[in-house]
Design an enzyme around this catalytic site. Structure first.
Site, mmCIF file in Angstrom:
data_model
loop_
_atom_site.group_PDB
_atom_site.id
_atom_site.type_symbol
_atom_site.label_atom_id
_atom_site.label_comp_id
_atom_site.label_asym_id
_atom_site.label_seq_id
_atom_site.Cartn_x
_atom_site.Cartn_y
_atom_site.Cartn_z
ATOM 1 N N LYS A 1 0.899 -1.265 -0.015
ATOM 2 C CA LYS A 1 -0.038 0.052 -0.058
ATOM 3 C C LYS A 1 1.011 1.295 -0.249
ATOM 4 C CE LYS A 1 -3.657 -2.399 2.358
ATOM 5 N NZ LYS A 1 -4.715 -2.960 3.526
ATOM 6 N N GLN B 1 -4.398 -1.611 9.662
ATOM 7 C CA GLN B 1 -4.219 -2.829 8.985
ATOM 8 C C GLN B 1 -4.983 -4.085 10.137
ATOM 9 O OE1 GLN B 1 -3.576 -3.232 5.778
ATOM 10 N NE2 GLN B 1 -3.881 -5.607 6.003
ATOM 11 N N ASP C 1 -10.986 2.593 3.829
ATOM 12 C CA ASP C 1 -11.102 1.179 3.953
ATOM 13 C C ASP C 1 -12.599 0.957 3.731
ATOM 14 O OD1 ASP C 1 -9.027 -0.499 3.800
ATOM 15 O OD2 ASP C 1 -8.705 -0.183 5.872
HETATM 16 N N1 GUN Z 1 -6.758 -7.066 6.126
HETATM 17 C C1 GUN Z 1 -7.024 -7.606 4.967
HETATM 18 N N2 GUN Z 1 -7.435 -6.845 4.195
HETATM 19 C C2 GUN Z 1 -7.535 -5.604 4.550
HETATM 20 C C3 GUN Z 1 -8.084 -4.348 3.948
HETATM 21 O O1 GUN Z 1 -8.557 -4.189 3.186
HETATM 22 N N3 GUN Z 1 -7.900 -3.287 4.973
HETATM 23 C C4 GUN Z 1 -7.200 -3.651 6.413
HETATM 24 N N4 GUN Z 1 -7.062 -2.503 6.968
HETATM 25 N N5 GUN Z 1 -6.795 -4.578 6.701
HETATM 26 C C5 GUN Z 1 -7.100 -5.738 5.986
#
Ligand code: GUN
Length: 293
Positions: free
Chosen positions: A52, A96, A119
């Site tokens: 990311k 995350q 998100d």
């Molecule tokens: N863990 C797995 N997929 C995601 C996501 O799209 N965002 C976040 N914050 N954590 C995750």
């Protein structure tokens, strides 16, 4: 069979986003800025967050990575979120997941300012998406929708079967595929671990979305001739064949299912890259105040 090349489409979208960033820069605007919070050292989470942050760099966004110890008190994490919420330079934030068991994911998600929740996990964003109001759509479903759109796949009146009822993929996918308009207007069935006659239901799918997180679960017998198959699975397994020592496996047995499909996503290179660009797209929307004004 046409391969839904998420890697290629994601690159195109990244170029579009980078062009937009250049325009913002030329007109003296503020660079979009994403903050990512990671708690602990989970291998998969480290990889996702690194991707990311790298994607932000590629398109010219600013990014801030906040690392907190696995043992961090919930209150300290919540204070960090408040700090980011109140920082006017930061447009979007992700924490995350998963979080260590002593921290409430619900509390953390609800602490994120709705306007910065790129998100799309906050119940307000989820609710607004469900009723068709402007909202951040979480990255995986948003990525799938964009992939369907870019390949002009017909959805109206189709039977879309989704395997998996998670809050971040299965449930929002069901809402998006059944909404009025394109992509949407599907008749949707959500299947899960208690579903009876799962194979029969899958065989009736025009569009099959596998999002249960079980490597190779969907076999050729479960897929109708000509179906569109979207594989959301990413199970990391040890592998002696790759340089990294890891291999990603989808929820679909690609080799036997692909010949029956009209379209199918590969793993890797299908839904995964689309997820990251969707986060970038949401961050761009946040910086342009496009969703909440
Ligand atoms: N863990 C797995 N997929 C995601 C996501 O799209 N965002 C976040 N914050 N954590 C995750």
């Amino acid at each position: 069979m046409i391969l839904l090349d998420g890697k290629n489409i994601a690159s195109q979208i990244k170029i579009e986003i980078a062009d937009r960033v250049l325009e913002i820069d030329r007109s003296g605007g503020k660079m979009p800025h994403l903050a990512a919070v990671i708690v602990g050292n989970d291998g998969a989470s480290e990889t996702y967050v690194a991707h990311k942050v790298r994607a932000c760099k590629e398109v010219g966004f600013k990014s801030t990575l906040v690392r907190l110890d696995e043992q961090v008190a919930e209150e300290i994490l919540l204070e960090k979120i408040d700090e980011i919420n109140n920082n006017p330079d930061i447009d979007g934030m992700i924490v995350q997941l998963p979080l260590p068991p002593h921290i409430s994911e619900g509390k953390v998600i609800e602490r994120i300012k709705v306007e910065k929740d790129v998100d799309g996990f906050h119940p307000v964003n989820v609710g607004r998406m469900f009723i068709g109001q402007p909202a951040y759509i979480s990255a995986t479903p948003y990525g799938i929708i964009q992939l369907i759109e870019r390949y002009n796949i017909e959805t109206s009146g189709k039977h879309c079967v989704i395997i998996g009822r998670s809050n971040i993929v299965g449930k929002p996918m069901a809402a998006l595929m059944s909404r009025k308009g394109y992509p949407g207007d599907c008749t949707v069935t959500i299947c899960h671990s208690r579903t009876r006659n799962l194979d029969d239901i899958c065989r009736r799918a025009d569009i099959l979305v596998a999002a249960l997180g079980s490597a190779g679960f969907v076999n050729a017998e479960m897929v109708k001739e000509g179906a569109v198959v979207i594989d959301v699975g990413i199970t990391r397994t040890r592998s002696a064949e790759t340089r990294s020592g890891w291999k990603l496996l989808g929820d679909v047995k690609f080799d036997e299912v692909a010949p029956k499909c009209s379209y199918i996503t590969p793993v890797p290179g299908g839904v995964g890259p689309m997820t990251i660009v969707s986060l970038l797209a949401n961050t761009l929307k946040a910086s342009a105040r496009e969703v909440y004004g």
